[in-house]
Design an enzyme around this catalytic site. Sequence first.
Site, PDB file in Angstrom:
ATOM      1  N   GLY A   1      49.168 135.500  11.232  1.00 55.54           N
ATOM      2  CA  GLY A   1      49.742 136.821  10.986  1.00 55.54           C
ATOM      3  C   GLY A   1      49.238 137.849  12.000  1.00 55.54           C
ATOM      4  O   GLY A   1      48.525 137.507  12.948  1.00 55.54           O
TER       5      GLY A   1
ATOM      6  N   LYS B   1      57.226 121.146  10.289  1.00 52.04           N
ATOM      7  CA  LYS B   1      55.832 121.022   9.821  1.00 52.04           C
ATOM      8  C   LYS B   1      55.247 119.704  10.304  1.00 52.04           C
ATOM      9  O   LYS B   1      55.943 118.706  10.445  1.00 52.04           O
ATOM     10  CB  LYS B   1      55.832 121.108   8.291  1.00 52.04           C
ATOM     11  CG  LYS B   1      54.532 120.722   7.638  1.00 52.04           C
ATOM     12  CD  LYS B   1      53.919 121.849   6.839  1.00 52.04           C
ATOM     13  CE  LYS B   1      52.506 121.496   6.375  1.00 52.04           C
ATOM     14  NZ  LYS B   1      51.466 122.084   7.242  1.00 52.04           N
TER      15      LYS B   1
ATOM     16  N   ALA C   1      45.159 126.759   3.820  1.00 55.11           N
ATOM     17  CA  ALA C   1      44.503 125.455   3.935  1.00 55.11           C
ATOM     18  C   ALA C   1      45.414 124.455   3.229  1.00 55.11           C
ATOM     19  O   ALA C   1      45.061 123.862   2.210  1.00 55.11           O
ATOM     20  CB  ALA C   1      43.120 125.490   3.295  1.00 55.11           C
TER      21      ALA C   1
ATOM     22  N   ASN D   1      47.264 128.111  17.499  1.00 53.67           N
ATOM     23  CA  ASN D   1      47.277 127.765  16.076  1.00 53.67           C
ATOM     24  C   ASN D   1      46.529 128.856  15.284  1.00 53.67           C
ATOM     25  O   ASN D   1      46.020 129.815  15.875  1.00 53.67           O
ATOM     26  CB  ASN D   1      46.605 126.403  15.889  1.00 53.67           C
ATOM     27  CG  ASN D   1      47.268 125.589  14.804  1.00 53.67           C
ATOM     28  OD1 ASN D   1      47.498 126.099  13.703  1.00 53.67           O
ATOM     29  ND2 ASN D   1      47.580 124.349  15.088  1.00 53.67           N
TER      30      ASN D   1
ATOM     31  N   CYS E   1      42.960 119.440  14.088  1.00 46.44           N
ATOM     32  CA  CYS E   1      42.621 118.656  12.905  1.00 46.44           C
ATOM     33  C   CYS E   1      41.492 117.684  13.251  1.00 46.44           C
ATOM     34  O   CYS E   1      41.299 117.336  14.414  1.00 46.44           O
ATOM     35  CB  CYS E   1      43.843 117.937  12.334  1.00 46.44           C
ATOM     36  SG  CYS E   1      44.948 117.284  13.555  1.00 46.44           S
TER      37      CYS E   1
ATOM     38  N   ASN F   1      56.290 118.580  15.267  1.00 50.30           N
ATOM     39  CA  ASN F   1      54.840 118.766  15.375  1.00 50.30           C
ATOM     40  C   ASN F   1      54.178 117.517  14.797  1.00 50.30           C
ATOM     41  O   ASN F   1      54.553 117.065  13.714  1.00 50.30           O
ATOM     42  CB  ASN F   1      54.486 120.029  14.571  1.00 50.30           C
ATOM     43  CG  ASN F   1      53.017 120.372  14.577  1.00 50.30           C
ATOM     44  OD1 ASN F   1      52.228 119.828  13.818  1.00 50.30           O
ATOM     45  ND2 ASN F   1      52.639 121.307  15.418  1.00 50.30           N
TER      46      ASN F   1
ATOM     47  N   LEU G   1      47.863 119.965   5.835  1.00 50.56           N
ATOM     48  CA  LEU G   1      48.822 119.128   6.573  1.00 50.56           C
ATOM     49  C   LEU G   1      49.633 118.178   5.700  1.00 50.56           C
ATOM     50  O   LEU G   1      50.006 117.087   6.123  1.00 50.56           O
ATOM     51  CB  LEU G   1      48.092 118.362   7.694  1.00 50.56           C
ATOM     52  CG  LEU G   1      47.462 119.278   8.753  1.00 50.56           C
ATOM     53  CD1 LEU G   1      46.502 118.494   9.645  1.00 50.56           C
ATOM     54  CD2 LEU G   1      48.521 119.971   9.589  1.00 50.56           C
TER      55      LEU G   1
ATOM     56  N   ASN H   1      49.660 118.841  17.386  1.00 51.89           N
ATOM     57  CA  ASN H   1      48.702 119.703  16.694  1.00 51.89           C
ATOM     58  C   ASN H   1      47.323 119.071  16.828  1.00 51.89           C
ATOM     59  O   ASN H   1      47.065 118.029  16.233  1.00 51.89           O
ATOM     60  CB  ASN H   1      49.088 119.826  15.211  1.00 51.89           C
ATOM     61  CG  ASN H   1      48.073 120.628  14.426  1.00 51.89           C
ATOM     62  OD1 ASN H   1      47.164 121.214  15.000  1.00 51.89           O
ATOM     63  ND2 ASN H   1      48.240 120.664  13.120  1.00 51.89           N
TER      64      ASN H   1
END
Length: 305
Positions: A219, A47, A72, A194, A132, A101, A75, A129
């Site tokens: 998904g 994560k 949501a 993402n 953001c 990540n 992070l 990532n």
Amino acid sequence: MTTPDISIKLAGIPMKNPVMVASGTFGYGPEYAPLVDLAKLGALVVKGISPEPWRGNPTPRTVEVASGLINAIGLQNPGAEGFLRDYLPFLRKFDVPVIVNIWGRTIEGYAAVAARLSQAEGIAALELNVSCPNIKEGSKSFGSNADMFKRVVAATRAVTKLPLIPKLAPDVFRIGEFARIAEAEGADALAITNSVPAMAIDIETRRPKLANVTGGLSGPAIRPIAVRLVWEAAKAVKIPIIGIGGIYSAADALEFFIAGASAVAVGTANFLEPTTALTVADGLRDYLARHKLGSIHELVGTLAC
Ligand SMILES: Cc1cc2nc3c(=O)[nH]c(=O)nc-3n(C[C@H](O)[C@H](O)[C@H](O)COP(=O)(O)O)c2cc1C
């Protein structure tokens, strides 16, 4: 016929198979270790880690929708020091590449976390990532603005020798342009993609279903979007691509390989069945045998059109 070879070398990292687990859907390893043999994964992507610990968003943070999940989480993470102290020693015990990540709220934040993690032993690569917001520049997301994206990749590249894997955001007009920028700035591979910006509303209360109002859809609902993005990006660059988005089975993963991905990552499916990555890898082997292909490389980018 001999068993097909599904081992790969991606961005210089040897992997037993091309199926990883995606960031944010597999914790930091210990959470899943009782359920899955971590050493059988192609790679484990942890994560997102930021320079400092981060609390994330208020609850509710997830909502199920048709064929997917909107999250949501915001992070939440223990920060670079917390990860190095509390999780990396555990992960080092397993014979599996660990990809970290990373994210920041500023370009300097990305560089700081990349530099700190690069001092540690046992990290195979950094995944960036970029979905953001940049708090210094109008809260636009790093991954949706070509100039900011270029600067964040360059700043991170400048401070690390680890393989660098920018994770391209899905909400861009021309993904090929972002892929080319990453390649030109020295990225070793790309992760695509993402979660897709989304929201859901409770019609009785007329309130958003997430405390943060919007979140990221993941998904099966996003798989066709992700396959198209991989296909577009693969035409634009030579560096390898990790396909991500709604992979629940080998058949799902195969679409990504045929579109041009050299590896894949399983995300949301881990919440339903933590061993999905392993069954996907087995299914790839079966498919290669059935199609008389000796290795997974023979399949990559073979879309007939
Ligand atoms: C609960 C949750 C948390 C996530 N956290 C991160 C994260 O920290 N960093 C990141 O780059 N992607 C994160 N993602 C995105 C996934 O890694 C993946 O790119 C996305 O979910 C699409 O794949 P999937 O449809 O197989 O889930 C998260 C996804 C979910 C569902």
